[in-house]
Write a protein that holds these residues in place. Structure first.
Motif, PDB file in Angstrom:
ATOM      1  N   PRO A 105       0.674  -1.193  -0.012  1.00  0.00           N
ATOM      2  CA  PRO A 105       0.030  -0.045   0.071  1.00  0.00           C
ATOM      3  C   PRO A 105       0.918   1.262   0.029  1.00  0.00           C
ATOM      4  O   PRO A 105       1.876   1.269   0.735  1.00  0.00           O
ATOM      5  CB  PRO A 105      -0.796  -0.261   1.354  1.00  0.00           C
ATOM      6  N   GLY A 106       0.198   2.343  -0.571  1.00  0.00           N
ATOM      7  CA  GLY A 106       0.962   3.411  -0.479  1.00  0.00           C
ATOM      8  C   GLY A 106       0.691   4.321  -1.997  1.00  0.00           C
ATOM      9  O   GLY A 106      -0.100   4.111  -2.781  1.00  0.00           O
ATOM     10  N   PHE A 107       1.580   5.433  -2.140  1.00  0.00           N
ATOM     11  CA  PHE A 107       1.136   6.286  -3.301  1.00  0.00           C
ATOM     12  C   PHE A 107       1.826   5.721  -4.747  1.00  0.00           C
ATOM     13  O   PHE A 107       2.779   4.837  -4.472  1.00  0.00           O
ATOM     14  CB  PHE A 107       1.907   7.458  -3.467  1.00  0.00           C
ATOM     15  N   ASN A 108       0.933   5.604  -5.747  1.00  0.00           N
ATOM     16  CA  ASN A 108       1.574   5.194  -6.921  1.00  0.00           C
ATOM     17  C   ASN A 108       2.254   6.118  -7.846  1.00  0.00           C
ATOM     18  O   ASN A 108       1.960   7.413  -7.224  1.00  0.00           O
ATOM     19  CB  ASN A 108       0.411   4.363  -8.015  1.00  0.00           C
ATOM     20  N   ALA A 109       2.719   5.897  -8.957  1.00  0.00           N
ATOM     21  CA  ALA A 109       3.430   6.828  -9.568  1.00  0.00           C
ATOM     22  C   ALA A 109       2.890   8.159 -10.139  1.00  0.00           C
ATOM     23  O   ALA A 109       3.275   9.147 -10.086  1.00  0.00           O
ATOM     24  CB  ALA A 109       4.207   6.355 -11.083  1.00  0.00           C
ATOM     25  N   GLY A 110       1.664   7.918 -10.459  1.00  0.00           N
ATOM     26  CA  GLY A 110       0.875   8.761 -11.162  1.00  0.00           C
ATOM     27  C   GLY A 110       0.450   9.875 -10.059  1.00  0.00           C
ATOM     28  O   GLY A 110       0.309  11.151 -10.326  1.00  0.00           O
ATOM     29  N   LEU A 111      -0.229   9.489  -8.985  1.00  0.00           N
ATOM     30  CA  LEU A 111      -0.539  10.027  -7.841  1.00  0.00           C
ATOM     31  C   LEU A 111       0.592  11.053  -7.054  1.00  0.00           C
ATOM     32  O   LEU A 111       0.372  12.022  -6.504  1.00  0.00           O
ATOM     33  CB  LEU A 111      -1.430   9.316  -6.826  1.00  0.00           C
ATOM     34  N   LEU A 112       2.049  10.233  -7.209  1.00  0.00           N
ATOM     35  CA  LEU A 112       2.951  11.005  -6.443  1.00  0.00           C
ATOM     36  C   LEU A 112       3.323  12.106  -7.349  1.00  0.00           C
ATOM     37  O   LEU A 112       3.718  13.110  -6.952  1.00  0.00           O
ATOM     38  CB  LEU A 112       4.232   9.964  -6.604  1.00  0.00           C
ATOM     39  N   LEU A 113       3.432  11.875  -8.546  1.00  0.00           N
ATOM     40  CA  LEU A 113       3.779  13.119  -9.745  1.00  0.00           C
ATOM     41  C   LEU A 113       2.582  14.118  -9.379  1.00  0.00           C
ATOM     42  O   LEU A 113       2.893  15.399  -9.219  1.00  0.00           O
ATOM     43  CB  LEU A 113       3.662  12.528 -10.987  1.00  0.00           C
ATOM     44  N   ARG A 114       1.445  13.953  -9.238  1.00  0.00           N
ATOM     45  CA  ARG A 114       0.595  14.885  -9.109  1.00  0.00           C
ATOM     46  C   ARG A 114       0.387  15.752  -7.803  1.00  0.00           C
ATOM     47  O   ARG A 114       0.550  16.825  -7.822  1.00  0.00           O
ATOM     48  CB  ARG A 114      -0.993  14.128  -8.969  1.00  0.00           C
ATOM     49  N   TYR A 115       0.916  14.879  -6.731  1.00  0.00           N
ATOM     50  CA  TYR A 115       1.441  15.309  -5.566  1.00  0.00           C
ATOM     51  C   TYR A 115       2.478  16.607  -5.696  1.00  0.00           C
ATOM     52  O   TYR A 115       2.481  17.608  -4.911  1.00  0.00           O
ATOM     53  CB  TYR A 115       1.561  14.351  -4.244  1.00  0.00           C
ATOM     54  N   MET A 116       3.373  16.040  -6.349  1.00  0.00           N
ATOM     55  CA  MET A 116       4.480  16.847  -6.534  1.00  0.00           C
ATOM     56  C   MET A 116       3.931  18.309  -7.106  1.00  0.00           C
ATOM     57  O   MET A 116       4.425  19.511  -6.704  1.00  0.00           O
ATOM     58  CB  MET A 116       5.578  16.424  -7.342  1.00  0.00           C
ATOM     59  N   LEU A 117       3.433  18.299  -8.171  1.00  0.00           N
ATOM     60  CA  LEU A 117       2.966  19.278  -8.757  1.00  0.00           C
ATOM     61  C   LEU A 117       2.096  20.263  -8.102  1.00  0.00           C
ATOM     62  O   LEU A 117       2.157  21.515  -8.127  1.00  0.00           O
ATOM     63  CB  LEU A 117       2.313  19.023 -10.179  1.00  0.00           C
ATOM     64  N   GLU A 118       1.297  19.944  -7.133  1.00  0.00           N
ATOM     65  CA  GLU A 118       0.312  20.625  -6.411  1.00  0.00           C
ATOM     66  C   GLU A 118       1.077  21.115  -5.120  1.00  0.00           C
ATOM     67  O   GLU A 118       0.599  22.373  -4.695  1.00  0.00           O
ATOM     68  CB  GLU A 118      -0.813  19.729  -6.081  1.00  0.00           C
ATOM     69  N   LYS A 119       1.837  20.291  -4.885  1.00  0.00           N
ATOM     70  CA  LYS A 119       2.631  20.729  -3.498  1.00  0.00           C
ATOM     71  C   LYS A 119       4.028  21.400  -3.410  1.00  0.00           C
ATOM     72  O   LYS A 119       4.504  21.983  -2.336  1.00  0.00           O
ATOM     73  CB  LYS A 119       2.639  19.502  -2.439  1.00  0.00           C
ATOM     74  N   CYS A 120       4.943  21.084  -4.355  1.00  0.00           N
ATOM     75  CA  CYS A 120       6.143  21.709  -4.441  1.00  0.00           C
ATOM     76  C   CYS A 120       6.418  22.495  -5.317  1.00  0.00           C
ATOM     77  O   CYS A 120       5.981  22.568  -6.574  1.00  0.00           O
ATOM     78  CB  CYS A 120       7.038  20.410  -4.567  1.00  0.00           C
ATOM     79  N   GLN A 121       7.578  23.366  -4.883  1.00  0.00           N
ATOM     80  CA  GLN A 121       7.788  24.687  -6.012  1.00  0.00           C
ATOM     81  C   GLN A 121       9.114  24.444  -6.402  1.00  0.00           C
ATOM     82  O   GLN A 121       9.309  25.250  -7.393  1.00  0.00           O
ATOM     83  CB  GLN A 121       7.886  25.944  -4.823  1.00  0.00           C
ATOM     84  N   ASP A 122       9.951  23.404  -6.232  1.00  0.00           N
ATOM     85  CA  ASP A 122      11.191  23.010  -6.755  1.00  0.00           C
ATOM     86  C   ASP A 122      11.586  21.615  -6.864  1.00  0.00           C
ATOM     87  O   ASP A 122      10.940  20.992  -6.171  1.00  0.00           O
ATOM     88  CB  ASP A 122      12.373  24.139  -6.206  1.00  0.00           C
ATOM     89  N   VAL A 123      12.578  21.338  -7.407  1.00  0.00           N
ATOM     90  CA  VAL A 123      13.066  19.962  -7.309  1.00  0.00           C
ATOM     91  C   VAL A 123      13.540  19.275  -6.252  1.00  0.00           C
ATOM     92  O   VAL A 123      13.003  18.433  -5.815  1.00  0.00           O
ATOM     93  CB  VAL A 123      14.413  20.008  -8.448  1.00  0.00           C
ATOM     94  N   SER A 124      14.221  20.304  -5.328  1.00  0.00           N
ATOM     95  CA  SER A 124      14.635  19.818  -3.941  1.00  0.00           C
ATOM     96  C   SER A 124      13.603  19.509  -3.284  1.00  0.00           C
ATOM     97  O   SER A 124      13.434  18.241  -2.472  1.00  0.00           O
ATOM     98  CB  SER A 124      15.512  21.228  -3.134  1.00  0.00           C
ATOM     99  N   GLU A 125      12.183  20.308  -3.090  1.00  0.00           N
ATOM    100  CA  GLU A 125      11.141  20.094  -2.436  1.00  0.00           C
ATOM    101  C   GLU A 125      10.466  18.674  -2.918  1.00  0.00           C
ATOM    102  O   GLU A 125       9.830  17.841  -2.187  1.00  0.00           O
ATOM    103  CB  GLU A 125      10.155  21.142  -2.621  1.00  0.00           C
ATOM    104  N   ALA A 126      10.292  18.593  -4.067  1.00  0.00           N
ATOM    105  CA  ALA A 126       9.851  17.269  -4.838  1.00  0.00           C
ATOM    106  C   ALA A 126      10.682  16.188  -4.593  1.00  0.00           C
ATOM    107  O   ALA A 126      10.028  15.021  -4.076  1.00  0.00           O
ATOM    108  CB  ALA A 126       9.637  17.505  -6.261  1.00  0.00           C
ATOM    109  N   VAL A 127      11.957  16.282  -4.588  1.00  0.00           N
ATOM    110  CA  VAL A 127      12.692  14.971  -4.279  1.00  0.00           C
ATOM    111  C   VAL A 127      12.501  14.782  -2.676  1.00  0.00           C
ATOM    112  O   VAL A 127      12.370  13.553  -2.134  1.00  0.00           O
ATOM    113  CB  VAL A 127      14.186  15.199  -4.665  1.00  0.00           C
ATOM    114  N   SER A 128      12.613  15.564  -1.960  1.00  0.00           N
ATOM    115  CA  SER A 128      12.273  15.450  -0.324  1.00  0.00           C
ATOM    116  C   SER A 128      10.919  14.716  -0.021  1.00  0.00           C
ATOM    117  O   SER A 128      10.961  13.819   0.769  1.00  0.00           O
ATOM    118  CB  SER A 128      12.271  16.808   0.194  1.00  0.00           C
TER     119      SER A 128
END
Length: 336
Positions: free
Chosen positions: A166-189
């Motif tokens: 159980p957990g996030f899948n690829a497509g929802l992880l990417l969607r989460y990054m676009l909604e929540k993160c402002q740069d590469v460092s935040e997305a990787v974190s």
């Protein structure tokens, strides 16, 4: 390719889309290309508490979609939460390049030709503090590549999973990054603190010129900002190549020439180095420099869209179809 523009709350966005599809007699549950088994339903139920904890907005959007369709939300959850974690999966190629006057992220989306008319390009401008973004997808609320208003661009490639937890899948992880993160460092974190279900790579770039490749699954995350000793590019197809991740590859599956495509990407960047530019990106994705999109459509496989995010000039170019046969066109509807 459908084009949709969503506003309001997450629930309202989902309800609007579900209702619009129903109005035109498009029933999601009648067009699912795999069986909704009890295993998928049970798996989705195990994922549900994780999304409720870390991404409750997406639960509301899926509920809105179900209400708009007048269908059982558990069916949509079984479809969406199991994608990437429970095959079938898509097979794609992605790269990022940053040097001189160029910051580029490019991606070919390779998928089944039977489903290509259902592919979507979306623009989301949602309430509640989410970053606005535009993206492309084969799977409703999930995203496969995109860029947000802060200038963070992300593209995924799937890797055949060795386990299904159980957990996030690829497509929802990417969607989460676009909604929540402002740069590469935040997305990787965020990859280090969110529970991950599927196996995938993320190629990332932002307007500061930072790029990264993240290879990850439910067991491990490994990231780099360079390949082969050259700091200007990263690339990915559908197998893991970073040292600690290679043990999770499944060599017996059909990965749609993943290694051949990877070698094409590597060879072009090694040859062109810092002379790589926007025209080079279009030629690379179009197959001019080696095998990348030259599928035999008779097999039911093809590149179904291609996109270039030009982060230096704040432009988006998309080809709706195989770039070896169709042209890239600028999409100026979204500003970042």
């Amino acid at each position: 390719m459908y084009h949709a523009h969503f506003r309001g709350t997450h629930y309202e966005a989902g309800y609007r889309w579900g209702s619009l599809l129903l109005k035109h007699k498009n029933i999601i549950s009648d067009n699912i290309p795999f069986e909704i088994t009890q295993e998928r339903i049970d798996y989705a139920l195990n994922c549900l508490p994780i999304y409720k904890k870390y991404y409750p907005e997406i639960i509301k959007e899926i509920q809105g979609l179900a209400d708009g369709q007048h269908c059982d939300v558990r069916i949509l959850q079984a479809v969406l939460f199991g994608m990437y974690a429970m095959p079938p999966v898509c097979n794609c190629s992605c790269f990022a390049f940053a040097a001189g006057q160029e910051i580029l992220l490019g991606r070919n989306s390779d998928f089944l030709t039977d489903l290509e008319k259902k592919n979507m390009n979306v623009i989301y401008r949602l309430a509640g503090g989410a970053y606005s973004f535009t993206g492309n997808t084969t799977a409703f609320v999930e995203m496969e590549d995109g860029i947000n208003e802060q200038g963070l661009a992300v593209g995924l490639t799937s890797v055949y999973p060795c386990q299904c937890k159980p957990g996030f899948n690829a497509g929802l992880l990417l969607r989460y990054m676009l909604e929540k993160c402002q740069d590469v460092s935040e997305a990787v974190s965020c990859l280090y603190h969110l529970p991950i279900a599927s196996a995938q790579t993320f190629t990332l770039a932002d307007t500061t010129g930072k790029i990264a490749l993240a290879e990850c699954n439910g067991e491990h995350v490994q990231c780099t900002d360079s390949l082969s000793g050259m700091s200007s590019f990263v690339c990915a197809t559908n197998t893991f190549h970073l040292g600690e991740m290679t043990e999770y590859n499944c060599p017996e599956i059909d990965d749609w020439f993943a290694q051949t495509r990877y070698e094409t990407l590597l060879s072009v960047f090694r040859e062109k180095g810092e002379n790589f530019n926007l025209p080079s990106a279009g030629k690379l994705l179009s197959g001019d420099y080696g095998f990348l999109c030259q599928y035999d459509r008779k097999t039911g496989k093809d590149t179904v869209w291609s996109v270039i995010y030009d982060l230096k000039r704040h432009k988006i170019y998309r080809c709706e179809g195989n770039p070896g046969r169709r042209r890239f066109k600028e999409d100026s509807r979204f500003s970042f």
